[in-house]
Write an enzyme that holds these catalytic residues in place. Structure first.
Site, mmCIF file in Angstrom:
data_model
loop_
_atom_site.group_PDB
_atom_site.id
_atom_site.type_symbol
_atom_site.label_atom_id
_atom_site.label_comp_id
_atom_site.label_asym_id
_atom_site.label_seq_id
_atom_site.Cartn_x
_atom_site.Cartn_y
_atom_site.Cartn_z
ATOM 1 N N HIS A 2 -8.370 1.475 -0.489
ATOM 2 C CA HIS A 2 -8.336 0.582 -1.648
ATOM 3 C C HIS A 2 -9.737 0.153 -2.075
ATOM 4 C CE1 HIS A 2 -4.017 0.586 -1.539
ATOM 5 N NE2 HIS A 2 -4.070 0.349 -0.245
ATOM 6 N N SER A 12 0.839 -1.209 0.000
ATOM 7 C CA SER A 12 0.000 0.000 0.000
ATOM 8 C C SER A 12 0.872 1.256 0.000
ATOM 9 C CB SER A 12 -0.966 -0.041 1.182
ATOM 10 O OG SER A 12 -1.910 0.997 1.121
#
Length: 375
Positions: free
Chosen positions: A189, A86
């Protein structure tokens, strides 16, 4: 071969930079990074509480800044492979030389602030689903109205969504699985982060990129990328796409990685590597006392990737939908979405190696459908 790993949000902990600041030059490196980000990284990494540094606008620059400042102590080979989870992808990209450190910090400040704002706009969050069959887990996540945001490997998938959808998932867990809510501010996300992706896209348009010698393993599908422009574009899009850390682990294995070092705040990714790749030596760089062992790993394992890229890649779902396997036409499979049925075909000279889904499986945008030969 060595890989350098950079953790994502949630790995930070109160006071984790205190010991690092005793090293000569570390405070100066951190000061240059915090000036670019506009965030007081020294205070955040030493004095602020866990609750304070959970603020996305602080946590993301803190994690990236800590990783980059620490990397200066390792003198890793430029040909080393880098991977980040991430927000850690920004650490990885800067470490690989795709963008300079100041640009990375400016971008991550935009990303963190914009994701914090998007999170504040709706009550949302994330929860880890531990155990269970993957098909059952994905079906339960979809049925609850959530999306699969992180595929971490080792039987861990993280769901993201509005709070009411997460509550439904907790109330109806998949068979054989348990659910652990995560202390994050929003549904990272997922499409709820679209405003943050757009803000990051605008900021990224002002940044220069450089191709990298070693490569960055992409969260989207596990591909080892060397094109700076492609890596930056993927960093922007990844704000709304699932993190395929499971695919990243498969790529590290296919490249012949023999050791990994996780940058601070370390521990999360090396734990996943130990479970998924038991033959790989791991080192979590938690404090200055670990530098000696880390430098030894760099000296022993730093070699350039032999293939430049794995001989396979992942074919991913273009949209959320349901898999329909069929022999009709030239399509590998069809994807039934809310509005249409899409044909998913092999491109170029690619050949099918392995189907990763079954007929009737629910999938999210960016979820791998098949493993195919690389062009």
């Amino acid at each position: 071969m060595l890989a350098i790993l950079a953790p994502g949000q949630g790995a930070q902990r109160e006071g984790f930079l205190t010991d690092w600041l005793t090293l000569d030059g570390f405070a100066d490196r951190l000061a240059a990074l915090e000036a670019a980000a506009g965030v007081d990284l020294v205070t955040a990494g030493t004095i602020m509480t866990d609750a304070q540094i959970s603020d996305t606008a602080i946590a993301q620059p803190l994690i990236v800044g800590a990783g980059l400042a620490t990397l200066g102590e390792l003198s890793a080979d430029p040909a080393t492979a880098y991977a980040g989870h991430s927000v850690g992808e920004f650490t990885a990209a800067a470490a690989a030389g795709v963008v300079d450190e100041q640009s990375a910090m400016r971008l991550i400040a935009v990303r963190g602030a914009a994701m914090a704002a998007a999170s504040a706009a709706a009550s949302s969050g994330m929860a880890a689903v531990l155990g269970g069959e993957e098909s059952d887990v994905l079906a339960a996540i979809t049925a609850a109205g959530c999306v699969a945001a992180n595929f971490n490997g080792a039987g861990q998938i993280v769901a993201a969504g509005r709070q009411e959808a997460l509550d439904r998932l907790v109330a109806n867990p998949p068979p054989g699985a348990r659910i652990r809510p995560l202390a994050v501010a929003g549904a990272f996300h997922s499409d709820l982060m679209a405003p943050a992706r757009d803000a990051l896209h605008a900021a990224a348009g002002t940044v220069d990129t450089t191709d990298t010698a070693g490569g960055v393993v992409s969260n989207r599908d596990g591909q080892l990328l060397t094109s700076g422009l492609e890596i930056l574009g993927r960093l922007v899009d990844q704000v709304c796409l699932p993190v395929r850390w499971d695919a990243c682990l498969r790529t590290l294995a296919s490249l012949g990685v023999t050791a990994v070092i996780e940058l601070p705040p370390a521990g999360t990714l090396t734990a996943l590597v130990r479970r998924a790749l038991p033959g790989v030596e791991t080192l979590a760089l938690r404090g200055p006392e670990d530098l000696g062992a880390a430098r030894e790993l760099v000296a022993l394992h730093s070699t350039q990737p032999t293939s430049g890229s794995p001989d396979w890649r992942l074919l991913v779902a273009p949209e959320k939908g349901t898999v329909r396997l069929t022999d009709a036409g030239n399509a590998l499979l069809h994807l039934a979405t809310r509005d249409a049925e899409l044909a998913v075909c092999l491109d170029g000279d690619a050949d099918l190696l392995e189907l990763l889904v079954q007929d009737g499986d629910p999938v999210t945008a960016g979820q791998p459908l098949a493993r195919v030969t690389a062009p």
